[in-house]
Design a protein around this motif. Structure first.
Motif, PDB file in Angstrom:
ATOM      1  N   GLY A 307       1.925  -4.628 -19.403  1.00 53.24           N
ATOM      2  CA  GLY A 307       1.748  -3.347 -20.072  1.00 53.24           C
ATOM      3  C   GLY A 307       1.195  -2.252 -19.191  1.00 53.24           C
ATOM      4  O   GLY A 307       1.188  -1.080 -19.596  1.00 53.24           O
ATOM      5  N   CYS A 308       0.714  -2.580 -18.001  1.00 50.26           N
ATOM      6  CA  CYS A 308       0.153  -1.569 -17.099  1.00 50.26           C
ATOM      7  C   CYS A 308       1.255  -0.989 -16.215  1.00 50.26           C
ATOM      8  O   CYS A 308       2.126  -1.730 -15.748  1.00 50.26           O
ATOM      9  CB  CYS A 308      -0.934  -2.160 -16.221  1.00 50.26           C
ATOM     10  SG  CYS A 308      -2.375  -2.743 -17.154  1.00 50.26           S
ATOM     11  N   PRO A 309       1.240   0.331 -15.997  1.00 52.58           N
ATOM     12  CA  PRO A 309       2.271   0.943 -15.147  1.00 52.58           C
ATOM     13  C   PRO A 309       2.139   0.497 -13.682  1.00 52.58           C
ATOM     14  O   PRO A 309       1.056   0.177 -13.207  1.00 52.58           O
ATOM     15  CB  PRO A 309       2.011   2.447 -15.298  1.00 52.58           C
ATOM     16  CG  PRO A 309       0.576   2.543 -15.700  1.00 52.58           C
ATOM     17  CD  PRO A 309       0.290   1.325 -16.522  1.00 52.58           C
ATOM     18  N   VAL A 310       3.255   0.481 -12.990  1.00 50.08           N
ATOM     19  CA  VAL A 310       3.308   0.045 -11.592  1.00 50.08           C
ATOM     20  C   VAL A 310       3.948   1.158 -10.775  1.00 50.08           C
ATOM     21  O   VAL A 310       4.907   1.798 -11.206  1.00 50.08           O
ATOM     22  CB  VAL A 310       4.136  -1.251 -11.443  1.00 50.08           C
ATOM     23  CG1 VAL A 310       4.113  -1.722  -9.990  1.00 50.08           C
ATOM     24  CG2 VAL A 310       3.616  -2.336 -12.373  1.00 50.08           C
ATOM     25  N   ARG A 311       3.395   1.362  -9.584  1.00 52.68           N
ATOM     26  CA  ARG A 311       3.964   2.368  -8.680  1.00 52.68           C
ATOM     27  C   ARG A 311       4.384   1.678  -7.382  1.00 52.68           C
ATOM     28  O   ARG A 311       3.609   0.934  -6.780  1.00 52.68           O
ATOM     29  CB  ARG A 311       2.956   3.476  -8.386  1.00 52.68           C
ATOM     30  CG  ARG A 311       3.516   4.589  -7.504  1.00 52.68           C
ATOM     31  CD  ARG A 311       2.564   5.759  -7.391  1.00 52.68           C
ATOM     32  NE  ARG A 311       3.099   6.820  -6.568  1.00 52.68           N
ATOM     33  CZ  ARG A 311       3.986   7.723  -6.974  1.00 52.68           C
ATOM     34  NH1 ARG A 311       4.425   7.676  -8.233  1.00 52.68           N
ATOM     35  NH2 ARG A 311       4.423   8.664  -6.166  1.00 52.68           N
ATOM     36  N   VAL A 312       5.621   1.943  -6.985  1.00 54.96           N
ATOM     37  CA  VAL A 312       6.169   1.386  -5.749  1.00 54.96           C
ATOM     38  C   VAL A 312       6.447   2.545  -4.797  1.00 54.96           C
ATOM     39  O   VAL A 312       7.161   3.492  -5.142  1.00 54.96           O
ATOM     40  CB  VAL A 312       7.467   0.597  -6.020  1.00 54.96           C
ATOM     41  CG1 VAL A 312       8.048   0.066  -4.712  1.00 54.96           C
ATOM     42  CG2 VAL A 312       7.216  -0.542  -6.998  1.00 54.96           C
ATOM     43  N   VAL A 313       5.864   2.465  -3.595  1.00 59.76           N
ATOM     44  CA  VAL A 313       6.046   3.508  -2.586  1.00 59.76           C
ATOM     45  C   VAL A 313       6.623   2.859  -1.330  1.00 59.76           C
ATOM     46  O   VAL A 313       6.038   1.916  -0.780  1.00 59.76           O
ATOM     47  CB  VAL A 313       4.720   4.207  -2.249  1.00 59.76           C
ATOM     48  CG1 VAL A 313       4.941   5.283  -1.182  1.00 59.76           C
ATOM     49  CG2 VAL A 313       4.087   4.799  -3.506  1.00 59.76           C
ATOM     50  N   VAL A 314       7.770   3.372  -0.886  1.00 58.90           N
ATOM     51  CA  VAL A 314       8.419   2.891   0.335  1.00 58.90           C
ATOM     52  C   VAL A 314       8.632   4.090   1.249  1.00 58.90           C
ATOM     53  O   VAL A 314       9.240   5.088   0.838  1.00 58.90           O
ATOM     54  CB  VAL A 314       9.766   2.207   0.032  1.00 58.90           C
ATOM     55  CG1 VAL A 314      10.371   1.643   1.311  1.00 58.90           C
ATOM     56  CG2 VAL A 314       9.595   1.105  -1.006  1.00 58.90           C
ATOM     57  N   SER A 315       8.153   3.981   2.487  1.00 62.40           N
ATOM     58  CA  SER A 315       8.278   5.101   3.412  1.00 62.40           C
ATOM     59  C   SER A 315       8.407   4.565   4.832  1.00 62.40           C
ATOM     60  O   SER A 315       8.120   3.399   5.103  1.00 62.40           O
ATOM     61  CB  SER A 315       7.059   6.026   3.308  1.00 62.40           C
ATOM     62  OG  SER A 315       5.863   5.312   3.638  1.00 62.40           O
ATOM     63  N   GLY A 316       8.827   5.456   5.741  1.00 63.94           N
ATOM     64  CA  GLY A 316       8.921   5.072   7.144  1.00 63.94           C
ATOM     65  C   GLY A 316      10.184   5.610   7.773  1.00 63.94           C
ATOM     66  O   GLY A 316      11.046   6.199   7.118  1.00 63.94           O
TER      67      GLY A 316
END
Length: 378
Positions: A307-316
């Motif tokens: 139930g908790c939101p998830v954040r995915v960050v991909v960079s490079g």
């Protein structure tokens, strides 16, 4: 022949014919030369008979070297025409039998030729010199045969070791391949079953949800269970197989498949935000590693923080590094580990396999963060 090895009948026949021809030719030459020296009908008959008997003993020499060599040595005591056969017998024993046996046979043959020197002396050659030549010749035959035997044994041992090393390399490759497949299946099945669990949980806790939402969740459960069974069947077949994986299996995911991965979680009711700011095309191996890291991160988030939101960050970018971050808040009564942690251990191994590193843990603001930095060659 060694008692532990089955005889090669073709090789035995070839050796018998070859050795017989050599014995016949050399015995004949000896017969001719001795006839010229001492014209004697009886001696000529004895030498001719000895040559024929020596030829008849050749098969025995091939199959039973010691017995054949001793018989030829006894024959040589009465006829110089049997000397070539007797010397070949000593050499044969020295090449296929232990050194002690070869020395014993050589000593018998030496004694037999010493007797021959008394019975059929060579005109113009003192008996003392005959004994010296006799001893030196047989010693050289034994030494030569022993050297051949040692070299043959060394080649056989080298070949055996090479075969064992090759078998070990194949076994190690199989173990490595199976370990890789097992790790892949851990990630895939864990992700798939967590989606099923999340959708099933939504059906259980929201029985009053709209029919459309219930149907969508039921569809996710059905599709996820079906895919999980197919993937489980595949990995069981792989782990049972004796052959190495040919590489013709289903295509492996890359970073380009991240949006579809995130969308699967969204369909299961998880709020996931994806921020992909990579510059350029991510290499296949690097992209697959990033995909598996995000996949495991989403699986853990569904398991430990439903139930908790998830954040995915991909960079490079190429020439720098590919940074992958998965973060989510945890419920107050949640634990960050289920006591096993095999998924995170596997992720650490994945990151290390491409020269990167992986970190995970709670941040000061109460978020659980999974961060990987993977080298991106230019």
């Amino acid at each position: 022949m060694d008692a532990t090895c089955p005889p090669d009948r073709h090789a035995e026949r070839w050796a018998a014919w070859t050795t017989g021809a050599v014995v016949l030719v050399l015995g004949g030459l000896t017969l001719v030369s001795r006839t010229d020296v001492r014209a004697s009908t009886l001696a000529t008959a004895v030498d001719a008979g000895a040559t024929l008997v020596a030829c008849a003993l050749v098969p025995l020499l091939i199959r039973r070297p010691v017995t054949g060599a001793l018989a030829m040595a006894v024959l040589a005591a009465f006829s110089p025409a049997a000397t070539p056969a007797a010397t070949i017998g000593v050499l044969r024993v020295a090449t296929v039998r232990p050194l002690a046996t070869a020395i014993l046979v050589g000593a018998v043959s030496t004694g037999a030729h010493a007797v021959q020197g008394l019975v059929r002396p060579i005109p113009g050659l003192p008996y003392g010199w005959l004994l010296v030549i006799d001893v030196v010749t047989h010693a050289a035959l034994v030494a030569w045969g022993a050297l051949v035997r040692l070299r043959t044994a060394a080649r056989v041992e080298q070949q055996r070791r090479a075969e064992e090393e090759q078998a070990e390399r194949i076994a190690a490759a199989r173990r490595q391949e199976r370990a890789t497949i097992a790790r892949e299946m851990h990630d895939v099945l864990g992700h798939r079953l967590s989606l099923v669990a999340a959708s099933a949980g939504a059906l259980e806790y929201r029985p009053d949800a709209p029919a459309e939402q219930i149907a969508r969740a039921a569809g996710v459960v059905r599709a996820g269970a079906h895919q999980a069974l197919e993937e489980l069947r595949e990995v069981i077949g792989v782990l049972r197989a004796d052959e190495l994986i040919s590489g013709d299996g289903p295509p492996q995911p890359t970073s380009a498949d991240l949006p579809a991965l995130v969308e699967e979680s969204r369909e299961a009711g998880v709020a996931v935000a994806l921020d992909d700011s990579t510059v350029g095309e991510v290499p296949e191996t690097l992209g697959r590693t990033a995909y598996r890291i995000v996949q495991e991160g989403l699986t853990n988030a569904r398991r430990h923080a439903p139930g908790c939101p998830v954040r995915v960050v991909v960079s490079g970018a190429a020439g720098d590094a590919l940074r992958v971050e998965v973060r989510n808040r945890l419920p107050v009564d949640s634990s960050t580990s289920d006591g096993r942690g095999t998924g995170l251990v596997g992720l650490g191994e994945r990151a290390a396999s491409v020269g990167g590193r992986l970190e995970h843990g709670l941040s000061t603001d109460g978020e659980f963060r999974l961060v990987a930095e993977l080298p991106w060659p230019a």
